[in-house]
Design a protein around this motif. Structure first.
Motif, PDB file in Angstrom:
ATOM      1  N   ARG A  29      -8.822   0.917   3.676  1.00 23.94           N
ATOM      2  CA  ARG A  29      -7.628   1.598   3.674  1.00 23.94           C
ATOM      3  C   ARG A  29      -7.963   2.504   2.466  1.00 23.94           C
ATOM      4  N   SER A  30      -6.987   3.712   2.607  1.00 16.03           N
ATOM      5  CA  SER A  30      -7.201   4.628   1.425  1.00 16.03           C
ATOM      6  C   SER A  30      -6.060   4.171   0.572  1.00 16.03           C
ATOM      7  N   TRP A  31      -6.331   4.318  -0.678  1.00 14.99           N
ATOM      8  CA  TRP A  31      -4.978   3.990  -1.832  1.00 14.99           C
ATOM      9  C   TRP A  31      -4.286   5.346  -2.067  1.00 14.99           C
ATOM     10  N   THR A  32      -4.554   6.232  -1.274  1.00 17.15           N
ATOM     11  CA  THR A  32      -3.632   7.537  -1.717  1.00 17.15           C
ATOM     12  C   THR A  32      -2.129   7.275  -1.238  1.00 17.15           C
ATOM     13  N   VAL A  33      -1.328   8.023  -2.101  1.00 22.35           N
ATOM     14  CA  VAL A  33       0.017   7.974  -1.937  1.00 22.35           C
ATOM     15  C   VAL A  33       0.323   9.398  -1.656  1.00 22.35           C
ATOM     16  N   HIS A  34       0.951   9.620  -0.506  1.00 23.69           N
ATOM     17  CA  HIS A  34       1.176  10.953   0.122  1.00 23.69           C
ATOM     18  C   HIS A  34       2.655  11.403  -0.778  1.00 23.69           C
ATOM     19  N   PRO A  35       2.844  12.630  -1.369  1.00 22.55           N
ATOM     20  CA  PRO A  35       3.981  12.837  -2.045  1.00 22.55           C
ATOM     21  C   PRO A  35       5.370  12.882  -1.081  1.00 22.55           C
ATOM     22  N   GLN A  36       6.242  12.233  -1.579  1.00 30.50           N
ATOM     23  CA  GLN A  36       7.374  12.522  -0.610  1.00 30.50           C
ATOM     24  C   GLN A  36       8.453  13.549  -1.113  1.00 30.50           C
ATOM     25  N   PRO A  37       9.328  14.155  -0.429  1.00 29.77           N
ATOM     26  CA  PRO A  37      10.012  14.971  -0.725  1.00 29.77           C
ATOM     27  C   PRO A  37      11.129  14.478  -1.552  1.00 29.77           C
ATOM     28  N   LEU A  38      11.516  15.134  -2.555  1.00 29.08           N
ATOM     29  CA  LEU A  38      12.763  14.997  -3.523  1.00 29.08           C
ATOM     30  C   LEU A  38      13.905  14.845  -2.914  1.00 29.08           C
ATOM     31  N   PRO A  39      14.735  13.871  -3.180  1.00 29.68           N
ATOM     32  CA  PRO A  39      16.250  13.968  -2.504  1.00 29.68           C
ATOM     33  C   PRO A  39      17.033  15.142  -2.758  1.00 29.68           C
TER      34      PRO A  39
ATOM     35  N   ILE B 156      -8.915   3.107 -10.765  1.00 31.23           N
ATOM     36  CA  ILE B 156      -8.709   2.348  -9.611  1.00 31.23           C
ATOM     37  C   ILE B 156      -7.423   1.623  -9.617  1.00 31.23           C
ATOM     38  N   ASP B 157      -7.321   0.973 -10.809  1.00 32.76           N
ATOM     39  CA  ASP B 157      -5.698   0.321 -11.108  1.00 32.76           C
ATOM     40  C   ASP B 157      -4.784   1.069 -10.932  1.00 32.76           C
ATOM     41  N   ALA B 158      -4.985   2.223 -11.222  1.00 28.87           N
ATOM     42  CA  ALA B 158      -3.675   3.252 -11.183  1.00 28.87           C
ATOM     43  C   ALA B 158      -3.657   3.543  -9.554  1.00 28.87           C
ATOM     44  N   ARG B 159      -4.674   3.819  -8.987  1.00 32.29           N
ATOM     45  CA  ARG B 159      -4.323   4.271  -7.425  1.00 32.29           C
ATOM     46  C   ARG B 159      -3.711   3.029  -6.831  1.00 32.29           C
ATOM     47  N   VAL B 160      -4.259   1.827  -7.210  1.00 34.26           N
ATOM     48  CA  VAL B 160      -3.741   0.778  -6.346  1.00 34.26           C
ATOM     49  C   VAL B 160      -2.402   0.321  -6.696  1.00 34.26           C
ATOM     50  N   LEU B 161      -2.040   0.411  -8.099  1.00 42.21           N
ATOM     51  CA  LEU B 161      -0.652   0.099  -8.448  1.00 42.21           C
ATOM     52  C   LEU B 161       0.576   1.147  -7.819  1.00 42.21           C
ATOM     53  N   ALA B 162       0.061   2.481  -7.840  1.00 36.63           N
ATOM     54  CA  ALA B 162       0.844   3.536  -7.244  1.00 36.63           C
ATOM     55  C   ALA B 162       1.071   3.265  -5.698  1.00 36.63           C
ATOM     56  N   TYR B 163      -0.150   2.759  -4.920  1.00 41.96           N
ATOM     57  CA  TYR B 163       0.129   2.669  -3.637  1.00 41.96           C
ATOM     58  C   TYR B 163       1.010   1.436  -3.439  1.00 41.96           C
ATOM     59  N   ALA B 164       0.550   0.246  -4.108  1.00 36.68           N
ATOM     60  CA  ALA B 164       1.782  -0.804  -4.102  1.00 36.68           C
ATOM     61  C   ALA B 164       3.178  -0.616  -4.364  1.00 36.68           C
ATOM     62  N   LEU B 165       3.457   0.294  -5.333  1.00 32.55           N
ATOM     63  CA  LEU B 165       4.683   0.783  -5.480  1.00 32.55           C
ATOM     64  C   LEU B 165       5.397   1.475  -4.386  1.00 32.55           C
ATOM     65  N   ALA B 166       4.716   2.633  -4.037  1.00 31.56           N
ATOM     66  CA  ALA B 166       5.142   3.547  -3.040  1.00 31.56           C
ATOM     67  C   ALA B 166       5.133   2.785  -1.727  1.00 31.56           C
ATOM     68  N   HIS B 167       4.549   1.653  -1.420  1.00 27.62           N
ATOM     69  CA  HIS B 167       4.711   1.080  -0.154  1.00 27.62           C
ATOM     70  C   HIS B 167       5.722  -0.231  -0.283  1.00 27.62           C
ATOM     71  N   GLY B 168       6.321  -0.462  -1.519  1.00 29.12           N
ATOM     72  CA  GLY B 168       7.111  -1.506  -1.525  1.00 29.12           C
ATOM     73  C   GLY B 168       6.385  -2.921  -1.364  1.00 29.12           C
ATOM     74  N   LEU B 169       5.179  -2.859  -1.786  1.00 36.07           N
ATOM     75  CA  LEU B 169       4.549  -4.210  -1.527  1.00 36.07           C
ATOM     76  C   LEU B 169       4.493  -4.986  -3.075  1.00 36.07           C
ATOM     77  N   GLY B 170       4.747  -4.383  -4.166  1.00 39.89           N
ATOM     78  CA  GLY B 170       5.124  -5.039  -5.117  1.00 39.89           C
ATOM     79  C   GLY B 170       3.998  -5.230  -5.999  1.00 39.89           C
ATOM     80  N   LEU B 171       4.032  -5.942  -7.340  1.00 43.37           N
ATOM     81  CA  LEU B 171       3.130  -6.134  -8.540  1.00 43.37           C
ATOM     82  C   LEU B 171       2.222  -7.235  -7.816  1.00 43.37           C
ATOM     83  N   GLU B 172       2.472  -8.191  -7.075  1.00 49.77           N
ATOM     84  CA  GLU B 172       1.830  -9.332  -6.467  1.00 49.77           C
ATOM     85  C   GLU B 172       0.758  -8.526  -5.668  1.00 49.77           C
ATOM     86  N   PHE B 173       0.928  -7.637  -4.874  1.00 54.17           N
ATOM     87  CA  PHE B 173      -0.151  -6.888  -3.913  1.00 54.17           C
ATOM     88  C   PHE B 173      -1.232  -6.382  -4.856  1.00 54.17           C
TER      89      PHE B 173
END
Length: 167
Positions: A157-167, A70-87
């Motif tokens: 809410r879901s902690w799912t991080v949807h894949p983003q296309p590579l640049p 669960i930590d990993a999912r929430v951390l990935a979600y926070a980073l993917a959405h620009g919410l940071g480590l505080e979130f």
């Protein structure tokens, strides 16, 4: 081996002679369970902790691994959405701190302690000692605390991080 035998005195297992097994052993290895009080913070600048590094706990109900996932999912979600480590910390530290402290009091295995206290000589039917409704309530309280009670999971809410296309 003498220091181990008092811990199994009075125990019986049809398939195994516990006392003979211990008496015939060459060595006894002891691996103590270790936890730590909940930490006041997990992150400093761009570094954070997760899993056992953030919240070592007694392995009650297989919760150490579950909480790390669960930590990993929430951390990935926070980073993917620009919410940071505080979130991430705001979401996870209260939950994992509660689990650490609850596990010190037997966590969901409190059912085993209650059964032994209520029927120290054993029992034939667990319903006579701990009715299903009581067992279910104990399990539900722990699931809520640990963050995996189905109704709560389905409502948040879901902690799912949807894949983003590579640049």
């Amino acid at each position: 081996m003498e220091h181990v035998l008092p811990h199994v005195r009075g125990r019986h297992c049809d398939e195994l002679d516990i006392h003979a097994l211990i008496e015939g052993g060459e060595q006894v290895f002891q691996y103590p369970l270790v936890d730590h009080d909940p930490l006041p913070r997990w992150s400093a600048e761009r570094v954070t902790l997760m899993g056992d590094a953030a919240h070592p706990m007694d392995p009650t109900g297989s919760n150490g691994g579950t909480q790390a996932v669960i930590d990993a999912r929430v951390l990935a979600y926070a980073l993917a959405h620009g919410l940071g480590l505080e979130f991430y910390e705001e979401q996870r530290r209260p939950v994992t701190g509660g689990v650490v402290l609850a596990n010190r009091q037997d966590g969901p295995e409190v059912i085993l302690r209650l059964a032994h206290e209520r029927a120290p000589g054993g029992f034939t039917d667990v319903e006579d000692v701990l009715p299903l409704a009581e067992r279910e309530e104990i399990a539900l309280r722990y699931k809520r605390l640990a963050g995996f009670e189905p109704a709560t999971l389905n409502a948040r809410r879901s902690w799912t991080v949807h894949p983003q296309p590579l640049p």
